[in-house]
Structures are given as structure tokens and as C-alpha cells.
Design a protein around this motif. Structure first.
Motif, PDB file in Angstrom:
ATOM      1  N   ALA A 135       0.879  -1.203  -0.179  1.00 50.20           N
ATOM      2  CA  ALA A 135      -0.020  -0.016   0.088  1.00 50.20           C
ATOM      3  C   ALA A 135       0.767   1.102  -0.036  1.00 50.20           C
ATOM      4  CB  ALA A 135      -1.065  -0.036   1.309  1.00 50.20           C
ATOM      5  N   ALA A 136       1.860   1.214   0.695  1.00 49.65           N
ATOM      6  CA  ALA A 136       3.016   2.466   0.719  1.00 49.65           C
ATOM      7  C   ALA A 136       3.099   2.840  -0.684  1.00 49.65           C
ATOM      8  CB  ALA A 136       4.074   2.043   1.669  1.00 49.65           C
ATOM      9  N   GLU A 137       3.684   1.844  -1.603  1.00 44.33           N
ATOM     10  CA  GLU A 137       4.284   2.012  -2.807  1.00 44.33           C
ATOM     11  C   GLU A 137       2.954   2.620  -3.561  1.00 44.33           C
ATOM     12  OE1 GLU A 137       6.808  -1.152  -4.587  1.00 44.33           O
ATOM     13  OE2 GLU A 137       6.683  -1.820  -2.493  1.00 44.33           O
ATOM     14  N   ALA A 138       1.784   1.963  -3.531  1.00 41.62           N
ATOM     15  CA  ALA A 138       0.693   2.390  -4.375  1.00 41.62           C
ATOM     16  C   ALA A 138       0.377   3.797  -4.042  1.00 41.62           C
ATOM     17  CB  ALA A 138      -0.395   1.586  -3.777  1.00 41.62           C
ATOM     18  N   ARG A 139       0.488   4.112  -2.674  1.00 41.26           N
ATOM     19  CA  ARG A 139       0.238   5.592  -2.398  1.00 41.26           C
ATOM     20  C   ARG A 139       1.243   6.455  -3.165  1.00 41.26           C
ATOM     21  NH1 ARG A 139       1.311   9.777   1.382  1.00 41.26           N
ATOM     22  NH2 ARG A 139      -0.421  10.864   2.113  1.00 41.26           N
ATOM     23  N   GLU A 140       2.443   6.191  -3.303  1.00 37.90           N
ATOM     24  CA  GLU A 140       3.364   6.926  -3.707  1.00 37.90           C
ATOM     25  C   GLU A 140       3.013   7.044  -5.292  1.00 37.90           C
ATOM     26  OE1 GLU A 140       7.383   5.208  -3.394  1.00 37.90           O
ATOM     27  OE2 GLU A 140       7.408   5.457  -1.315  1.00 37.90           O
ATOM     28  N   VAL A 141       2.712   5.973  -6.079  1.00 35.73           N
ATOM     29  CA  VAL A 141       2.139   6.220  -7.454  1.00 35.73           C
ATOM     30  C   VAL A 141       0.709   7.095  -7.468  1.00 35.73           C
ATOM     31  CG1 VAL A 141       1.137   5.035  -9.391  1.00 35.73           C
ATOM     32  CG2 VAL A 141       2.998   3.975  -7.798  1.00 35.73           C
ATOM     33  N   LEU A 142       0.132   6.925  -6.492  1.00 33.21           N
ATOM     34  CA  LEU A 142      -1.257   7.775  -6.611  1.00 33.21           C
ATOM     35  C   LEU A 142      -0.830   9.171  -6.421  1.00 33.21           C
ATOM     36  CD1 LEU A 142      -3.553   5.375  -4.423  1.00 33.21           C
ATOM     37  CD2 LEU A 142      -3.783   6.135  -6.719  1.00 33.21           C
ATOM     38  N   LEU A 143      -0.038   9.496  -5.338  1.00 30.58           N
ATOM     39  CA  LEU A 143       0.547  10.983  -5.374  1.00 30.58           C
ATOM     40  C   LEU A 143       0.903  11.398  -6.502  1.00 30.58           C
ATOM     41  CD1 LEU A 143       2.241  10.747  -1.683  1.00 30.58           C
ATOM     42  CD2 LEU A 143       0.162  12.073  -2.538  1.00 30.58           C
ATOM     43  N   GLU A 183     -10.481   3.473  -1.584  1.00 31.21           N
ATOM     44  CA  GLU A 183     -11.398   2.949  -2.291  1.00 31.21           C
ATOM     45  C   GLU A 183     -10.866   1.696  -2.877  1.00 31.21           C
ATOM     46  OE1 GLU A 183     -12.627   5.680  -5.331  1.00 31.21           O
ATOM     47  OE2 GLU A 183     -13.858   6.627  -4.221  1.00 31.21           O
ATOM     48  N   ILE A 184      -9.702   1.530  -3.265  1.00 31.80           N
ATOM     49  CA  ILE A 184      -8.832   0.356  -3.771  1.00 31.80           C
ATOM     50  C   ILE A 184      -8.755  -0.606  -2.618  1.00 31.80           C
ATOM     51  CG2 ILE A 184      -6.660  -0.412  -4.829  1.00 31.80           C
ATOM     52  CD1 ILE A 184      -6.462   2.410  -6.042  1.00 31.80           C
ATOM     53  N   GLU A 185      -8.340  -0.143  -1.320  1.00 32.69           N
ATOM     54  CA  GLU A 185      -8.117  -1.090  -0.414  1.00 32.69           C
ATOM     55  C   GLU A 185      -9.549  -2.004   0.004  1.00 32.69           C
ATOM     56  OE1 GLU A 185      -4.493   0.712   1.860  1.00 32.69           O
ATOM     57  OE2 GLU A 185      -6.347   1.587   2.432  1.00 32.69           O
ATOM     58  N   ALA A 186     -10.480  -1.029  -0.106  1.00 32.99           N
ATOM     59  CA  ALA A 186     -11.946  -1.350   0.124  1.00 32.99           C
ATOM     60  C   ALA A 186     -12.298  -2.621  -0.787  1.00 32.99           C
ATOM     61  CB  ALA A 186     -13.079  -0.321   0.256  1.00 32.99           C
ATOM     62  N   ALA A 187     -12.029  -2.278  -2.113  1.00 33.36           N
ATOM     63  CA  ALA A 187     -12.353  -3.296  -3.088  1.00 33.36           C
ATOM     64  C   ALA A 187     -11.366  -4.448  -2.910  1.00 33.36           C
ATOM     65  CB  ALA A 187     -12.104  -2.483  -4.561  1.00 33.36           C
ATOM     66  N   ALA A 188     -10.233  -4.245  -2.531  1.00 23.79           N
ATOM     67  CA  ALA A 188      -9.176  -5.246  -2.674  1.00 23.79           C
ATOM     68  C   ALA A 188      -9.669  -6.083  -1.357  1.00 23.79           C
ATOM     69  CB  ALA A 188      -7.825  -4.864  -2.354  1.00 23.79           C
ATOM     70  N   ALA A 189     -10.250  -5.651  -0.289  1.00 26.19           N
ATOM     71  CA  ALA A 189     -10.721  -6.429   0.781  1.00 26.19           C
ATOM     72  C   ALA A 189     -11.669  -7.104   0.540  1.00 26.19           C
ATOM     73  CB  ALA A 189     -10.640  -5.292   2.032  1.00 26.19           C
ATOM     74  N   SER A 190     -12.708  -6.658  -0.107  1.00 27.81           N
ATOM     75  CA  SER A 190     -14.019  -7.174  -0.712  1.00 27.81           C
ATOM     76  C   SER A 190     -13.642  -8.506  -1.586  1.00 27.81           C
ATOM     77  CB  SER A 190     -14.916  -6.320  -1.456  1.00 27.81           C
ATOM     78  OG  SER A 190     -15.857  -7.057  -1.885  1.00 27.81           O
ATOM     79  N   ALA A 191     -12.754  -8.375  -2.321  1.00 28.97           N
ATOM     80  CA  ALA A 191     -12.298  -9.433  -3.206  1.00 28.97           C
ATOM     81  C   ALA A 191     -11.397 -10.559  -2.368  1.00 28.97           C
ATOM     82  CB  ALA A 191     -11.088  -8.959  -4.290  1.00 28.97           C
ATOM     83  N   ALA A 192     -10.674 -10.054  -1.425  1.00 30.28           N
ATOM     84  CA  ALA A 192     -10.090 -11.080  -0.416  1.00 30.28           C
ATOM     85  C   ALA A 192     -10.925 -12.094   0.224  1.00 30.28           C
ATOM     86  CB  ALA A 192      -8.923 -10.500   0.240  1.00 30.28           C
ATOM     87  N   SER A 193     -12.137 -11.444   0.618  1.00 38.74           N
ATOM     88  CA  SER A 193     -12.949 -12.139   1.385  1.00 38.74           C
ATOM     89  C   SER A 193     -14.088 -12.933   0.652  1.00 38.74           C
ATOM     90  CB  SER A 193     -13.723 -11.145   2.383  1.00 38.74           C
ATOM     91  OG  SER A 193     -14.548  -9.959   1.681  1.00 38.74           O
ATOM     92  N   SER A 194     -14.188 -12.668  -0.478  1.00 45.47           N
ATOM     93  CA  SER A 194     -15.098 -13.351  -1.530  1.00 45.47           C
ATOM     94  C   SER A 194     -14.930 -14.906  -1.410  1.00 45.47           C
ATOM     95  CB  SER A 194     -15.288 -12.943  -2.825  1.00 45.47           C
ATOM     96  OG  SER A 194     -14.043 -13.333  -3.423  1.00 45.47           O
TER      97      SER A 194
END
Length: 485
Positions: free
Chosen positions: A204-212, A227-238
Motif C-alpha cells: 500500500a505504501a508504494e501504491a500511495r506513492e504512485v497515486l500521489l 477505495e482501492i483497499e476496500a475493493a481489494a478487501a472485498s475481493a479477498a473475503s469473497s
């Protein structure tokens, strides 16, 4: 803030350009083969069936690359998959250039097709995942404009090297296609990894650097990261694997698949690759006689196809996806009807030859122009943005595979179909299918302009229960969905 926005936009623009370089390879191969086939036929003495196999096999084998590309992109990352695509294509192009026989030529083309399959699948996904919602449509259209640029370069290469001896000319034409793939080595040093893929990998830290670097500021970057982390968490829990979910889809995913796979099919089944691959054959049937005139008329087709994709890039985030699709499908249907009628009249001597040839060339140019202003780029934009994060890369790969299978079917059957029912009859069939695409757009394709990737799922019923359908919701001017009452 305005300066930050301009800076981030320039950065995303550069990344989109570099990520789209593989698309030049597909376009160049499609364009250059339309002229190469004339020289290969004389040099290697291949039959008509072998011509169809040589032209169409690339599309069929590229579906293997597209299907493998989804899993590869999830495992290795979007960026490395772009590099892999270039390397595989480069190897295939080299084999084709040095091929001493038809069998070796086919082997090189199959290898190049796998590389193209990787490239055509990954570029729209990567661009969609780094682009801001407001300009995602324009940037995700870049692969299509680079395909068109490649086609135009292929046509120009045909014309420039047409004076070489038959045994040398087609080899030089194919060798030139290696050049764009070399430049991708530099591109990989510049572009970042997709922030969405980084989040899925727990980085996530690297992702934030790209998003910045691709957003207007820290607030927007943190919002998109959440938003991305929420979507990823939803995918992981499916708890479901991707292919299991795609093979046994929920009503929401089923609607996404109908839209994404359907638009990929209609993009090709309306005959665009028949026009691009066999334009010299079509113009010869219309009455153009000399080889130089055939190749010049083909260059004109490439110019129209490339010029109008630029118009689509300007309009797609201003007027939306669906209006462009309406203009495109209706315009293509009209041009195909005119082309079929003109070829029929020419075959029966019912119109002066000069007038008929002019109308036929204009109809072909009009068809590729309408294709480029709508369904050409919008197809890839739509199929890369409608699927949720957990399914995106492999669903996009499935869509690209459908696109390549349909393209290969058209390319490998056109000469045989034309011989059986005439060229005019073949384009009458394409016109009828194109008319069906208008109905498909109206019924199954929602407007997605201005929405984030995470919000688009709501257009198909995700998060709102399972009763919605694409035709039952629309976008308002705000960032919220407005349900029709």
C-alpha cells in the motif's frame, strides 16, 4: 493545485503513451500484412487458403496470449507483462523476417501473435488503473490510436518498399515492425506499477506513492487508496477464485460479461479486419488495377482510420461513451450498405467504373472513420473499466480473447466467403450485423463517463442489490447515481 493537476495529467499522459507502444506492433502487423501478402504469394507461391491461414492465424493464437495475460498480469504485475509482450513479439517478428519457407513464416507469426495477445490485453487495464476518472476514457483510448498509427505505418511501409524484389520486399516490411518493441525497454524504466496491483500485493505504501503522482494532491490520493483497499478487501473475503466467479457469475457479473464480451465481439464481427487486411483485394474487385494505386488507396484508408481516432480521444470524456457508440455503429452500418450496393452495381455494369471506384473507396474510408470515432476505442475503454478489481485483468483478458477469435474468424474466412457469395454479398452480411450492434449498444451498454472504477460496479447492480440492469440507471452530473423513476 492547478499546477499539480497539470503535472499529474502530463505524467499519466506519458505513462499511457509508453504503455500503448505494444499496440503499435499489432497495428503494424495488421497493416503491413495487407501488402506483404501480395509479395509473399509471388515469392513463396502460397495458395489462397494459405493466405487466409497466414493472415488469420495471428488473431487466433493471440487469444492464447490474451488469456494467459490475465493470470500473468495478476502474478507478475501490469508493468512486467507489458515488457514480456514486447519481448515475445520481437522474437516472432525476427523469425518471420528470416523465414525461408511458409512453415517457418507461420511459426514466427504464431509467436508474434502470443506477444500481441499479451500486449492488447494489458495496455487498457494498466492505463485504466492509473488514470483519474475525469480523463480515463481519453487515456484508455490510447492503445486504439496506437493500433491505428501502426496500421498506417504498415500501409506506408508497403508503399515505400514495394519497389524491392519480391523475395526481399516483404522481409524488410516485416523487419521494420521490430523497431517499436525496442523502445519499450526505455518505457519500462519510466512507467510505475499499477497502484491497484500494488495494493493487492500488500504494498500500500508504494501504491500511495504512485497515486500521489497521478492525482491532484494527498487528499485525493488517500481517498482513491481507501477505495482501492476496500475493493481489494472485498475481493479477498469473497472466497471465490476468479475463473469460478466468471464461469458461474452472479446477475451483476453476468451483465458485465454480456456488455464487455458483447462489445468486443461486435467490434470485430462487423468486418473491420476484412477491410484492413484485404483492402487491396476489395479495391481490386472494385476496379482499381495497378499495384501502386491499390497501395495508395490503402494508405488513404489508414490515414482516415488514424485521423478519426484522435477525434474520439478528444470527445470520449466530454460527450461520453454511449453517444460515440451510437454515431459509430449507425455510421458504419450506412457505409457498409453503400459499399455492398456499389460493389454489386459495379459487378453488373450498372454504374460508370470511375464513379463506382470513387464511391467504394469513400465508403471504405467512411467505415473505418466511423469505427475509429466510436466502437474502436470505446470497446477497449468499456471492457477495461466495467469489471471490479478482483476480476478486472482476467475478465479483460477474456474480452480480448473474444476480440481476437472474432477477428481471426473474419480474417481467415473472408476470401472464401467472398468467393462463395461475392464481395458485395459479404459486406451485405457485415452491414446486417452492424445494424444489430446499434441495438446491442442501446440495450446493454451503460454510460460510464466521469465515474471512478470502484463506482462503475453500481451501474450493473453491484452494491445495490441484484435487481438493477444497465438500462435502469443513469449518471447525473454529480458523482452520484440517479435512479430512473
Amino acid at each position: 493545485r492547478a499546477e499539480r493537476r497539470r503535472s499529474s495529467t502530463r505524467y499519466v499522459f506519458a505513462c499511457s503513451v509508453f504503455a500503448s507502444l505494444n499496440s503499435v506492433l499489432l497495428g503494424y502487423d495488421v497493416g503491413v500484412m495487407s501488402g506483404c501478402i501480395l509479395f509473399i504469394q509471388r515469392d513463396l507461391h502460397i495458395t489462397e487458403v494459405q493466405q487466409e491461414v497466414l493472415v488469420g492465424c495471428l488473431s487466433f493464437v493471440s487469444l492464447l496470449g490474451s488469456l494467459a495475460g490475465g493470470r500473468t498480469a495478476d502474478a507478475l504485475g501490469r508493468k512486467r507483462t507489458i515488457g514480456l509482450a514486447a519481448a515475445v513479439f520481437q522474437a516472432g517478428a525476427l523469425v518471420m523476417t528470416l523465414a525461408p519457407s511458409f512453415r517457418v513464416l507461420i511459426a514466427g507469426r504464431l509467436l508474434a501473435g502470443i506477444g500481441i495477445g499479451f500486449g492488447v490485453m494489458i495496455a487498457p487495464v494498466y492505463i485504466a488503473e492509473i488514470s483519474p476518472a475525469a480523463s480515463r476514457g481519453s487515456f484508455t483510448s490510447f492503445p486504439e490510436i496506437f493500433i491505428n498509427l501502426g496500421i498506417l505505418l504498415g500501409y506506408i511501409s508497403n508503399y515505400v518498399f514495394s519497389g524491392l524484389p519480391d523475395h526481399l520486399g516483404w522481409r524488410v516490411m516485416l523487419a521494420v515492425g521490430i523497431v517499436p518493441s525496442v523502445s519499450i525497454v526505455f518505457a519500462l524504466l519510466v512507467i510505475p506499477e499499477s497502484p491497484r496491483w500494488l495494493v493487492v500485493q500488500g504494498r500500500a505504501a508504494e501504491a500511495r506513492e504512485v497515486l500521489l503522482r497521478v492525482t491532484d494532491g494527498e487528499e485525493e490520493a488517500d481517498e482513491r487508496l481507501a477505495e482501492i483497499e476496500a475493493a481489494a478487501a472485498s475481493a479477498a473475503s469473497s472466497g471465490e477464485t476468479v475463473w469460478r466467479e466468471l464461469s458461474r457469475p452472479s446477475p451483476t457479473i453476468r451483465r458485465m460479461l454480456v456488455t464487455g464480451l458483447g462489445i468486443q465481439c461486435f467490434q470485430q464481427i462487423t468486418g473491420i479486419d476484412a477491410l484492413v487486411y484485404y483492402s487491396p483485394t476489395i479495391f481490386r474487385d472494385a476496379g482499381v488495377t495497378t499495384e501502386s494505386q491499390l497501395l495508395l488507396a490503402t494508405v488513404a484508408v489508414g490515414f482516415f482510420k488514424t485521423a478519426f481516432i484522435a477525434l474520439a480521444i478528444v470527445l470520449i470524456d466530454r460527450v461520453g461513451r454511449k453517444p460515440l457508440l451510437y454515431v459509430s455503429t449507425v455510421g458504419m452500418t450506412t457505409c457498409l450498405v453503400v459499399l455492398a450496393a456499389t460493389l454489386w452495381l459495379l459487378a453488373h455494369g450498372a454504374v460508370p467504373k470511375a464513379l463506382g471506384v470513387a464511391v467504394a473507396v469513400l465508403a471504405v474510408c467512411g467505415d473505418v472513420a466511423f469505427f475509429s470515432v466510436g466502437i474502436g476505442p470505446v470497446c477497449w475503454v468499456t471492457s477495461s473499466e466495467i469489471f471490479p478489481l478482483r476480476l478486472r485483468s482476467q475478465a479483460a483478458a477474456l474480452g480480448a480473447a473474444v476480440n481476437r477469435v472474432t477477428s481471426g474468424t473474419v480474417a481467415m474466412s473472408f476470401l472464401s466467403v467472398s468467393r462463395g457469395m461475392t464481395v458485395a454479398g459479404a459486406f451485405s452480411a457485415f452491414a446486417a450485423i452492424s445494424a444489430l450492434s446499434v441495438v446491442f449498444v442501446h440495450r446493454f451498454v451503460p454510460e460510464t463517463k466521469g465515474k471512478t472504477l470502484e463506482e462503475i460496479e453500481l451501474l450493473f447492480g453491484g452494491g445495490e442489490g441484484e435487481s438493477a440492469s444497465p438500462g435502469e440507471v443513469e449518471l447525473g452530473d454529480s458523482e452520484h447515481l440517479v435512479r430512473k423513476g
